[in-house]
Design a protein around this motif. Structure first.
Motif, PDB file in Angstrom:
ATOM      1  N   ASP A 293       0.812  -1.221   0.000  1.00  0.00           N
ATOM      2  CA  ASP A 293       0.000   0.000   0.000  1.00  0.00           C
ATOM      3  C   ASP A 293       0.843   1.268   0.000  1.00  0.00           C
ATOM      4  N   ALA A 294       1.903   1.285  -0.793  1.00  0.00           N
ATOM      5  CA  ALA A 294       2.729   2.483  -0.932  1.00  0.00           C
ATOM      6  C   ALA A 294       3.188   2.584  -2.378  1.00  0.00           C
ATOM      7  N   GLU A 295       3.323   3.809  -2.865  1.00  0.00           N
ATOM      8  CA  GLU A 295       3.724   4.011  -4.243  1.00  0.00           C
ATOM      9  C   GLU A 295       5.234   4.013  -4.419  1.00  0.00           C
ATOM     10  N   ASN A 296       5.967   4.457  -3.402  1.00  0.00           N
ATOM     11  CA  ASN A 296       7.415   4.601  -3.521  1.00  0.00           C
ATOM     12  C   ASN A 296       8.107   3.971  -2.306  1.00  0.00           C
ATOM     13  N   GLU A 300       8.887   5.339   1.479  1.00  0.00           N
ATOM     14  CA  GLU A 300       7.703   4.995   2.264  1.00  0.00           C
ATOM     15  C   GLU A 300       7.849   3.688   3.029  1.00  0.00           C
TER      16      GLU A 300
END
Length: 416
Positions: A293-296, A300
């Motif tokens: 559940d993180a883009e980077n 993150e």
């Protein structure tokens, strides 16, 4: 002391300093997750084709947004300094500040994530193949850490075959490498002296076999069919865990806790040396930074206290046991040492690691500082290992060692 005598001492010892082999420097505790790679996802030992990019990333956990600078140096095949001056192997300049960094986002542990890519606008091109060292310095020009990498010219074909040992005494435990080198674009002059070969198992330079000479030649083909000279202990598949979601127990994790940071407690591991070999796919000691559940994940993914435990046996008494893997470039220090907890009757270690998927194993360090990778995990010829063969060549009159080819093989289909 007379000046003439002092000069004599200087000239006697000065070449010895120049000819010393360079070693990598490990970072201080506040620098973590050094991710060093080329165009492949494998980290820590970039071997890239001339003209390709090399990327270095690392985290600094003090939150101070420090300035860091990098230098690039060229070395001979045996990791002694080459005679090339900087303008001969580099187009542009080094000793530049790393400008690309970001601060962590939505994490319990604050950190700054630094990223350096070469070539860049300052260091426009690395012009020759060979061994290189990338060194990182702080604002006071103090060396913080360094990493080795290689650049090769694709001018030779390198065939790599992994076979079982021919020595009956270790036939169940060792793997040997056979190599065939040829080229359609160059002629090998005096290959016994001018061609040097290095074999690397699982991207670990510390256990590499170096300076292997051709056994014999057929035309322009160089043949290596040694037994003991090119043999490696097979080892065992790496253990692993995954904690891409720190709020739930994932693969290999028994329980979790949240204090100042998240704590993940791994299942206790067993000694495997006397157990039958079991195929268990791994990534050959490597690691991958991941979080759910993180883009980077670079900024993150959070840092987690990983709690390792190893159940004791009679053979492990008074042994110097460490956790071993590519997550810290196979370094052995106090942070990797397992401590025996008498109250729980278990060896333990607590290590701060970034979220992801990690391979690791337990090894023993002997009194002479040599590493026994198979003492706890065992050695099995069936183990799936990756091998890279790096071929160096210095032609007559040349001033540096080129890398003229790279071969790769796996023991997944090992033969007799």
């Amino acid at each position: 002391m007379p000046l003439k005598f002092k000069q004599t001492i200087f000239f006697i010892f000065f070449p010895l300093v120049l000819l010393s082999q360079v070693e990598e420097i490990n970072p201080p505790d506040h620098i973590k997750t050094i991710n060093f790679k080329g165009d492949t996802p494998e980290t820590q030992l970039p071997i890239l084709k001339l003209g390709e990019y090399v990327v270095l990333e690392f985290d600094v956990l003090n939150g101070d947004e420090d300035d860091f600078y990098y230098k690039v140096e060229h070395f001979n095949a045996d990791w002694t300094p080459s005679v090339l001056i900087k303008s001969e192997y580099m187009d542009g300049f080094d000793n530049q500040r790393i400008r690309n960094y970001e601060n962590s986002f939505n994490t319990y542990q604050i950190y700054s994530h630094y990223k350096l890519t070469i070539p860049n606008t300052q260091t426009r091109r690395l012009k020759v193949s060979g061994n290189y060292m990338l060194s990182i310095f702080d604002n006071d020009d103090v060396l913080v850490f360094s990493r080795k990498f290689m650049i090769y010219e694709d001018t030779s074909n390198v065939g790599v075959i992994v076979k079982r040992s021919r020595d009956i005494g270790v036939i169940q435990e060792k793997q040997r490498i056979e190599i065939v080198i040829d080229s359609n674009t160059m002629q090998f002059n005096n290959p016994v002296q001018n061609v040097k070969t290095v074999i690397v198992q699982n991207n670990n330079l510390k256990t590499a076999i170096s300076n292997i000479k051709p056994q014999y030649t057929i035309g322009n083909q160089l043949i290596y069919k040694y037994d003991t000279e090119t043999s490696f202990w097979g080892g065992n598949e790496f253990l692993y865990f995954e904690n891409k979601d720190v709020r739930a127990a994932n693969t290999g994790i028994q329980s979790i806790d949240l204090k100042d940071l998240y704590h993940n407690y791994l299942y206790a591991n067993l000694e495997r040396a006397n157990k039958p070999y079991t195929y268990n796919p791994d990534i050959n000691g490597n690691y991958v930074i991941l979080n759910l559940d993180a883009e980077n994940p670079d900024i993150e993914a959070d840092y987690v206290w990983m709690h390792f435990s190893l159940l004791p046996t009679e053979s492990l008494k008074n042994k110097d046991i460490h956790i071993y893997g590519n997550f810290n470039n196979y370094a052995i220090d106090e942070s990797t040492k397992m401590i025996f907890d008498e109250s729980r009757n278990v060896y333990t270690n607590d290590m701060l690691l970034k979220q992801g998927f990690y391979n690791y194993k337990y090894i023993v360090v002997n009194s002479n500082k040599s590493i026994d990778e198979g003492f706890i995990s065992g050695n099995f010829y069936q183990t799936e290992n990756n091998y890279k063969v790096i071929v160096y060549y210095r032609d007559l009159g040349a001033r540096y060692d080129k890398i003229i080819g790279l071969g790769e093989g796996s023991s997944i289909n090992i033969s007799n």
